[in-house]
Enzyme design. Structure first.
Site, mmCIF file in Angstrom:
data_model
loop_
_atom_site.group_PDB
_atom_site.id
_atom_site.type_symbol
_atom_site.label_atom_id
_atom_site.label_comp_id
_atom_site.label_asym_id
_atom_site.label_seq_id
_atom_site.Cartn_x
_atom_site.Cartn_y
_atom_site.Cartn_z
ATOM 1 N N SER A 119 0.827 -1.208 0.000
ATOM 2 C CA SER A 119 0.000 0.000 0.000
ATOM 3 C C SER A 119 0.861 1.257 0.000
ATOM 4 O O SER A 119 0.330 2.347 -0.049
ATOM 5 C CB SER A 119 -0.913 -0.006 1.220
ATOM 6 O OG SER A 119 -0.178 -0.295 2.375
ATOM 7 N N HIS A 140 -2.475 -3.003 -6.324
ATOM 8 C CA HIS A 140 -2.955 -2.661 -4.981
ATOM 9 C C HIS A 140 -4.485 -2.702 -4.871
ATOM 10 O O HIS A 140 -5.180 -1.838 -5.416
ATOM 11 C CB HIS A 140 -2.433 -1.258 -4.594
ATOM 12 C CG HIS A 140 -2.813 -0.839 -3.215
ATOM 13 N ND1 HIS A 140 -3.109 0.450 -2.874
ATOM 14 C CD2 HIS A 140 -2.963 -1.564 -2.067
ATOM 15 C CE1 HIS A 140 -3.419 0.519 -1.592
ATOM 16 N NE2 HIS A 140 -3.351 -0.691 -1.090
ATOM 17 N N GLU A 152 -5.454 -0.076 -7.658
ATOM 18 C CA GLU A 152 -4.413 0.846 -8.108
ATOM 19 C C GLU A 152 -3.340 0.030 -8.816
ATOM 20 O O GLU A 152 -2.864 -0.963 -8.265
ATOM 21 C CB GLU A 152 -3.754 1.545 -6.909
ATOM 22 C CG GLU A 152 -4.441 2.802 -6.461
ATOM 23 C CD GLU A 152 -3.685 3.478 -5.307
ATOM 24 O OE1 GLU A 152 -3.343 4.646 -5.459
ATOM 25 O OE2 GLU A 152 -3.458 2.830 -4.266
ATOM 26 N N ASN A 190 -3.833 6.055 -0.559
ATOM 27 C CA ASN A 190 -3.302 6.251 0.792
ATOM 28 C C ASN A 190 -2.621 7.599 0.988
ATOM 29 O O ASN A 190 -2.525 8.089 2.110
ATOM 30 C CB ASN A 190 -2.361 5.106 1.157
ATOM 31 C CG ASN A 190 -3.152 3.848 1.459
ATOM 32 O OD1 ASN A 190 -4.242 3.912 2.024
ATOM 33 N ND2 ASN A 190 -2.627 2.703 1.062
#
Ligand code: CAA
Length: 291
Positions: A119, A140, A152, A190
């Site tokens: 992440s 991801h 992602e 994130n």
């Protein structure tokens, strides 16, 4: 390159969700973990989550049975070597991921695409230590994997377009949507989500609001499905702290400094739902705020 089979390293929260959606989409899945107990628990969780989809009439019982039949498990990492695509979904610690790649590399066929569900860790750096940086990228998923629409896709500096297109085709086959991110600390989701969670912890730390008022504010005032502290518990406070540290170190900007209260919860071992205590205490009938 046409991907038919997928090897998944790590059968925890993310790994079992990835195995679930891959098997449902028709891929042969080999799930690996160092612990056979974790593998057994993962198969049980996948079965339960697929059953939930059957009972909500999202899939048929026959589709569920076919998906379960596509999943095999192994505690031997080298067994994954003949798969077309590998997704590493182990603990979010660079040394752990590095050791996994080192052990796996001699067993891989030359065409295998190697990916990480990290992440936040640099894809370029992870790739540079393998024998195939051009066939390495970030893949991801979001938690819970069977429910969340986004994946992602992160290109390292050396990732070639054939590798990217092969991974993009897998995301399409899963019926999910890919967002392409450049390889900078914590990518897109994130980079934005974790500072918001960290700010919610600062809001608690400074006494601006209680756990309940902070979560209610964002749920009812911004239409978020979960409040930021509830979401932090769901993701895991250790993971949240690790990602804030990657942002802080990687971007060298004090605006990413982790809140001392977040560090304190992690040091206490109050990591959220997985340890039954975080910003909420989950040991009773209903979650109770811990502050
Ligand atoms: N497997 C299969 N289906 C599942 C599931 C699972 N594990 N969990 C939930 N579902 C399904 C349910 O069956 C239900 O389906 P229907 O709509 O057909 O009824 C649907 O998802 C909603 O579930 P619930 O009604 O049980 O619960 P809810 O409405 O409270 O939603 C939630 C739960 C989807 C988790 C929602 O609260 C949510 O979206 N929360 C935010 C999640 C989020 O932000 N995730 C991203 C975290 S960041 C991340 O993952 C990146 C990182 O690197 C840290």
């Amino acid at each position: 390159m046409d991907i038919q089979s997928v090897g998944i390293v790590g059968a925890g929260q993310m790994g079992n969700g990835i195995a679930h959606v891959m098997a449902l989409a028709g891929y042969d899945v080999m799930l690996n973990d160092i612990s056979s107990d974790t593998l057994n628990a993962a198969v049980h969780t996948i079965d339960r989550n697929l059953e939930r989809q059957v009972s909500r009439e999202k899939i048929t019982a026959a589709t569920k049975a076919a998906a379960m039949a596509r999943i095999t498990t192994t505690t031997t990492l080298g067994d994954l070597g003949q798969n077309d695509l590998i997704i590493e979904a182990a603990t979010e610690r660079e040394s752990v991921k590095q050791a996994i790649f080192d052990e796996l590399l001699p067993h891989l066929k030359p065409s295998t695409i190697l990916t990480s569900n990290t992440s936040s860790i640099s894809i370029t750096r992870l790739a540079s230590r393998t024998d195939r940086p051009e066939k390495f990228m970030g893949f991801h998923f979001m938690n819970p994997v069977p429910v969340m629409q986004l994946v992602e896709l992160i290109r390292g500096i050396a990732t070639d377009s054939e590798t990217f297109e092969a991974c993009k085709a897998v995301v399409d086959k899963l019926g999910k949507t890919a967002a392409t991110a450049e390889d900078f600390p914590a990518f897109i989701v994130n980079r934005i989500l974790m500072p918001m969670i960290n700010e919610a912890v600062y809001t608690l730390y400074e006494g601006v609001g209680s756990v309940s008022s902070i979560d209610s504010s964002l749920k009812l005032g911004a239409n978020h499905p979960m409040g930021p502290l509830e979401l932090a518990d769901f993701i895991g406070l250790d993971t949240c702290l690790a990602i804030m540290n990657v942002l802080h170190d990687g971007l060298a900007d004090t605006k990413y400094r982790p809140c001392p209260l977040l560090t304190k919860y992690v040091e206490a071992g109050w990591l959220g739902r997985k340890t039954q205590r975080g910003f909420y205490d989950y040991r009773g009938e209903v979650p109770v705020p811990t502050r």
